[in-house]
Design an enzyme around this catalytic site. Structure first.
Site, mmCIF file in Angstrom:
data_model
loop_
_atom_site.group_PDB
_atom_site.id
_atom_site.type_symbol
_atom_site.label_atom_id
_atom_site.label_comp_id
_atom_site.label_asym_id
_atom_site.label_seq_id
_atom_site.Cartn_x
_atom_site.Cartn_y
_atom_site.Cartn_z
ATOM 1 N N GLN A 72 0.788 -1.228 0.000
ATOM 2 C CA GLN A 72 0.000 0.000 0.000
ATOM 3 C C GLN A 72 0.820 1.277 0.000
ATOM 4 O OE1 GLN A 72 -3.419 -0.066 2.661
ATOM 5 N NE2 GLN A 72 -3.563 -2.288 2.480
ATOM 6 N N CYS A 190 -0.932 5.934 7.515
ATOM 7 C CA CYS A 190 0.001 6.817 6.813
ATOM 8 C C CYS A 190 -0.515 8.253 6.787
ATOM 9 C CB CYS A 190 0.281 6.326 5.397
ATOM 10 S SG CYS A 190 1.706 7.162 4.658
ATOM 11 N N ASP A 326 -2.282 -1.568 12.066
ATOM 12 C CA ASP A 326 -3.298 -0.520 12.119
ATOM 13 C C ASP A 326 -4.427 -0.833 13.092
ATOM 14 O OD1 ASP A 326 -1.788 0.649 10.164
ATOM 15 O OD2 ASP A 326 -3.159 0.191 8.520
ATOM 16 N N LYS A 334 0.416 4.966 12.180
ATOM 17 C CA LYS A 334 -0.004 3.721 11.531
ATOM 18 C C LYS A 334 0.624 3.658 10.136
ATOM 19 C CE LYS A 334 -4.341 3.398 14.143
ATOM 20 N NZ LYS A 334 -3.946 2.232 14.960
ATOM 21 N N THR A 335 1.841 3.105 10.098
ATOM 22 C CA THR A 335 2.582 3.027 8.844
ATOM 23 C C THR A 335 3.166 1.632 8.667
ATOM 24 O OG1 THR A 335 4.730 3.662 9.775
ATOM 25 C CG2 THR A 335 3.251 5.456 9.116
ATOM 26 N N ALA A 337 6.205 1.056 8.060
ATOM 27 C CA ALA A 337 7.476 1.051 8.787
ATOM 28 C C ALA A 337 7.273 0.679 10.252
ATOM 29 C CB ALA A 337 8.147 2.417 8.672
ATOM 30 N N CYS A 369 7.610 8.028 7.917
ATOM 31 C CA CYS A 369 6.769 8.565 6.851
ATOM 32 C C CYS A 369 7.664 9.267 5.838
ATOM 33 C CB CYS A 369 5.745 9.541 7.430
ATOM 34 S SG CYS A 369 4.570 10.164 6.209
#
Length: 439
Positions: A72, A190, A326, A334-335, A337, A369
């Site tokens: 994503q 993200c 998430d 919420k990523t 990474a 990010c």
């Protein structure tokens, strides 16, 4: 924390099995596994792979209904015309770790008191340890008119595999008019992606010589552009360069695609007013929440997400349940990474729980990010709990607070293969779990 139900020892485990699909299992089946992972996205696959690399003798099942698996973070690049959509999608069956069983179904309920879950097709699955990582719910219908408007009349979103290519098409075709970019209330996955869509659009228009003909507006429900102040000077330079107009506490509530009108609720002192804004293009980020089967379950915190200790990612009540990604309540960004850092931690803690032991590793809230401020440059935001900067590289190599071509290389070229061939294979490059009590 309450006492957890008795956990089966590893010596009692059943033998390892090959990948099996749900069509091979009767709908009335009741099965037990050492580990059950709910969710086959980034978090589920990475955690399962990490666990199986450490112990091949456990029985592990992944419950997920999806045929396809998506990278994503690449959808922003699809919308920016850098990636083709196909490179962000692979078949789920090809990513299930060897030794894991794939139950291709969705979860309808959790029953933590009996150590079981129930699937939508009637399977009761019991576990010794449960890992919950089904992702986040995109509430497209929470914005009036949005589901009907998407993909036509200038209405698009990079939060969808299907519509990110339409973003690219709109940007390529636009030579004048008004372009709106929106960001809903937190939490969202993200949180930098809404403005990344704007930056990549603006750099395209700038290169085409048409940026001065376009009224660019960013409507953010929040009060600031980015939550970590150290990155703001670089971002504001690009806001000024692209002459983008910032609108804070401005929340999109309706879209009329036929009329090309967006309706925002904007705070005006103690009151709220509705404002209609015409557009030629609008990039929409939908409001987001925990999946319904999570938010209505015994596992949920008040905010609907799985209630975990933010350091160990262990459920605050049920010691044999963990959550990451998430869907968990930890207050990190919420990523992908963040998931990459969380997966090994949950892996070792879940294996400890399987032996009846306490968690052995902790999480510092790390998230990253890569803010694509222009084509060829990225502001690499890396931070943890409380906004503490957690850079992965020395500042002489990459200063994350400044736009960098090397950071673009990381985003554009390095991270996708690291995802497919490293993270999802249980290879923990630069993310070895930090042991509790270690320096």
């Amino acid at each position: 924390m309450t006492d957890s139900p008795k956990i089966t020892k590893l010596s009692e485990t059943i033998s390892v099995f090959p990948q099996i699909h749900t069509e091979d299992i009767p709908s009335s089946a009741s099965s037990r596994y050492n580990i059950v992972v709910v969710g086959g996205g980034s978090a589920g696959i990475a955690t399962a792979a990490s666990m199986l690399k450490r112990n091949r003798n456990i029985s592990l099942a992944i419950v997920d209904p999806s045929d396809n698996h998506y990278y994503q973070p690449g959808w922003t690049m699809v919308g920016g015309g850098i990636f083709s959509p196909e490179v962000t999608r692979r078949k789920e069956k090809d990513l299930i770790p060897h030794g894991a069983l794939w139950i291709q179904s969705s979860v309808s309920s959790f029953n933590p008191e009996s150590n079981s879950i129930l699937t939508s097709d009637g399977q009761e699955i019991t576990y010794d340890v449960l890992i919950v990582c089904p992702g986040i719910k995109l509430n497209w219908s929470a914005i009036d008119g949005l589901p009907e408007a998407l993909g036509k009349n200038g209405v698009t979103s990079n939060y969808s595999y299907d519509f990110a290519p339409y973003t690219c098409r709109l940007v390529n075709e636009m030579t004048s008019g008004r372009a709106l970019f929106t960001q809903p209330p937190m939490p969202i996955k993200c949180a930098g992606a809404p403005q990344k869509a704007m930056y990549l659009s603006c750099t395209k228009w700038e290169r085409a010589g048409v940026l001065n003909n376009i009224d660019v507006q960013f409507h953010n429900n929040g009060a600031v552009l980015f939550g970590v102040s150290e990155y703001m000077p670089a971002l504001m330079q690009y806001i000024e360069r692209y002459n983008a107009h910032l609108n804070f506490t401005s929340n999109l509530v309706a879209v009329d695609g036929e009329r090309k009108v967006a309706t925002f609720e904007q705070k005006d002192g103690d009151s709220t007013k509705r404002v209609e804004v015409e557009f030629d293009m609008i990039h929409v980020v939908p409001p987001q929440s925990a999946p319904d089967f999570v938010s209505t379950s015994p596992l949920a915190a008040e905010n609907g997400f799985v209630d975990v200790d933010p350091a160990t990612l262990q459920h605050v009540k049920y010691e044999n349940i963990f959550s990451l990604g998430d869907a968990c309540s930890a207050p990190n960004a919420k990523t992908m990474a963040a998931v990459r850092k969380q997966a090994p931690i949950v892996a070792v803690n879940a294996l400890a729980a399987l032996e009846g032991k306490s968690p052995v590793a902790d999480y510092d809230g790390y998230g990253s990010c890569p803010l694509t401020v222009e084509r060829g440059k990225v502001v690499l935001a890396e931070f943890g709990y409380g906004g503490k900067l957690l850079p992965s590289f020395p500042t002489w190599l990459i200063d994350g607070t400044k736009p960098s071509r090397l950071s673009w290389l990381l985003k554009d070229t390095i991270l996708p293969p690291v995802y497919w061939h490293g993270m999802l294979k249980g290879r923990e490059w630069m993310v070895k779990p930090h042991l509790i009590g270690a320096d």
